[in-house]
Design a protein around this motif. Sequence first.
Motif, PDB file in Angstrom:
ATOM      1  N   GLY A 218       0.894  -1.155  -0.140  1.00  0.00           N
ATOM      2  CA  GLY A 218      -0.203  -0.025   0.066  1.00  0.00           C
ATOM      3  C   GLY A 218       0.956   1.439  -0.048  1.00  0.00           C
ATOM      4  N   ARG A 219       0.262   2.423  -0.095  1.00  0.00           N
ATOM      5  CA  ARG A 219       0.885   3.524   0.033  1.00  0.00           C
ATOM      6  C   ARG A 219       0.172   4.772   0.412  1.00  0.00           C
ATOM      7  N   VAL A 220       0.931   5.607   1.043  1.00  0.00           N
ATOM      8  CA  VAL A 220       0.228   6.845   1.460  1.00  0.00           C
ATOM      9  C   VAL A 220       0.883   8.160   0.830  1.00  0.00           C
TER      10      VAL A 220
ATOM     11  N   GLY B 262       0.512  16.121  -1.127  1.00  0.00           N
ATOM     12  CA  GLY B 262      -0.272  16.146  -2.594  1.00  0.00           C
ATOM     13  C   GLY B 262      -1.634  15.180  -2.686  1.00  0.00           C
ATOM     14  N   GLU B 263      -2.204  14.903  -1.560  1.00  0.00           N
ATOM     15  CA  GLU B 263      -3.325  14.091  -1.744  1.00  0.00           C
ATOM     16  C   GLU B 263      -4.398  14.747  -2.861  1.00  0.00           C
ATOM     17  N   HIS B 264      -5.023  13.863  -3.857  1.00  0.00           N
ATOM     18  CA  HIS B 264      -5.778  14.145  -4.890  1.00  0.00           C
ATOM     19  C   HIS B 264      -5.270  15.305  -5.967  1.00  0.00           C
TER      20      HIS B 264
ATOM     21  N   LEU C 262       4.801   7.541  -0.388  1.00  0.00           N
ATOM     22  CA  LEU C 262       5.511   6.910   0.381  1.00  0.00           C
ATOM     23  C   LEU C 262       4.672   5.438   0.525  1.00  0.00           C
ATOM     24  N   GLN C 263       5.706   4.325   0.242  1.00  0.00           N
ATOM     25  CA  GLN C 263       5.234   2.976   0.634  1.00  0.00           C
ATOM     26  C   GLN C 263       5.090   2.513   2.036  1.00  0.00           C
TER      27      GLN C 263
ATOM     28  N   ILE D  36      -8.577  -1.859   4.346  1.00  0.00           N
ATOM     29  CA  ILE D  36      -9.471  -1.431   3.135  1.00  0.00           C
ATOM     30  C   ILE D  36     -10.252  -0.231   3.332  1.00  0.00           C
ATOM     31  N   GLY D  37     -10.192   0.628   2.408  1.00  0.00           N
ATOM     32  CA  GLY D  37     -11.201   1.939   2.335  1.00  0.00           C
ATOM     33  C   GLY D  37     -10.640   3.250   3.156  1.00  0.00           C
ATOM     34  N   ILE D  38      -9.241   3.029   3.504  1.00  0.00           N
ATOM     35  CA  ILE D  38      -8.790   4.210   4.312  1.00  0.00           C
ATOM     36  C   ILE D  38      -7.955   5.014   3.782  1.00  0.00           C
ATOM     37  N   GLY D  39      -7.725   5.076   2.310  1.00  0.00           N
ATOM     38  CA  GLY D  39      -6.904   5.712   1.628  1.00  0.00           C
ATOM     39  C   GLY D  39      -5.114   5.272   1.436  1.00  0.00           C
ATOM     40  N   LEU D  40      -5.034   3.866   1.702  1.00  0.00           N
ATOM     41  CA  LEU D  40      -3.983   3.252   1.660  1.00  0.00           C
ATOM     42  C   LEU D  40      -3.731   2.762   0.345  1.00  0.00           C
ATOM     43  N   SER D  41      -4.445   2.779  -0.704  1.00  0.00           N
ATOM     44  CA  SER D  41      -4.321   2.286  -2.018  1.00  0.00           C
ATOM     45  C   SER D  41      -4.425   0.731  -2.273  1.00  0.00           C
ATOM     46  N   SER D  42      -5.421   0.302  -1.289  1.00  0.00           N
ATOM     47  CA  SER D  42      -5.609  -1.119  -1.509  1.00  0.00           C
ATOM     48  C   SER D  42      -6.064  -1.762  -2.759  1.00  0.00           C
ATOM     49  N   SER D  43      -7.008  -0.674  -3.407  1.00  0.00           N
ATOM     50  CA  SER D  43      -7.445  -1.373  -4.404  1.00  0.00           C
ATOM     51  C   SER D  43      -6.418  -1.309  -5.783  1.00  0.00           C
TER      52      SER D  43
END
Length: 172
Positions: free
Chosen positions: A58-60, A64-66, A77-78, A151-158
């Motif tokens: 995952g990443r955060v 620069g979010e969005h 960052l990974q 899942i679903g908290i903005g860590l790029s799980s998808s």
Amino acid sequence: MQPTDQISTAFEYALHFIKISGARYLFFLVIFYEKIFSELKQRQKLQMKREISSSANGRVNLLGEHLDYNGGAVLPLQIDKCVKIYLSDNNTNEKIVIKSKQYDEKIIINHNLVKQGNWSDFVVGACKIISDKFGIKISSINLVIDSDLPIGIGLSSSAAITVATLRALITK
């Protein structure tokens, strides 16, 4: 030439399944592996010989979010959490069997790779990318998914599940 000019409509189809903010690096992964994929163009079907495992972290976004999908600068960052995919041969039928350890469920899909309307769409989208772009019939495989990535908290799980699936299919 922009990376988006080099990808097929199959990739655009897969983007419907993933959050755009988590998929920026997916564009570059597909382009990077395009030469590897060229070998797969000759095959009619993936021939499984052993179990393959792959993973994607995952990443955060530190900054620069969005902004990444609007052309802005970001600092992703990974993180140490990841999605793992175990891919093996399914000699019993022509179906794709997707199992999730987190959801404790099994989803069976046909080789036509139709959107399911649930978490398995990320796997279906990755299969569709390879199937459409390279004319490969993807069937008769088992995919087992395990993850410690929330899942679903903005860590790029998808994006992680899509990338891990692409890596497993590429290895095959």
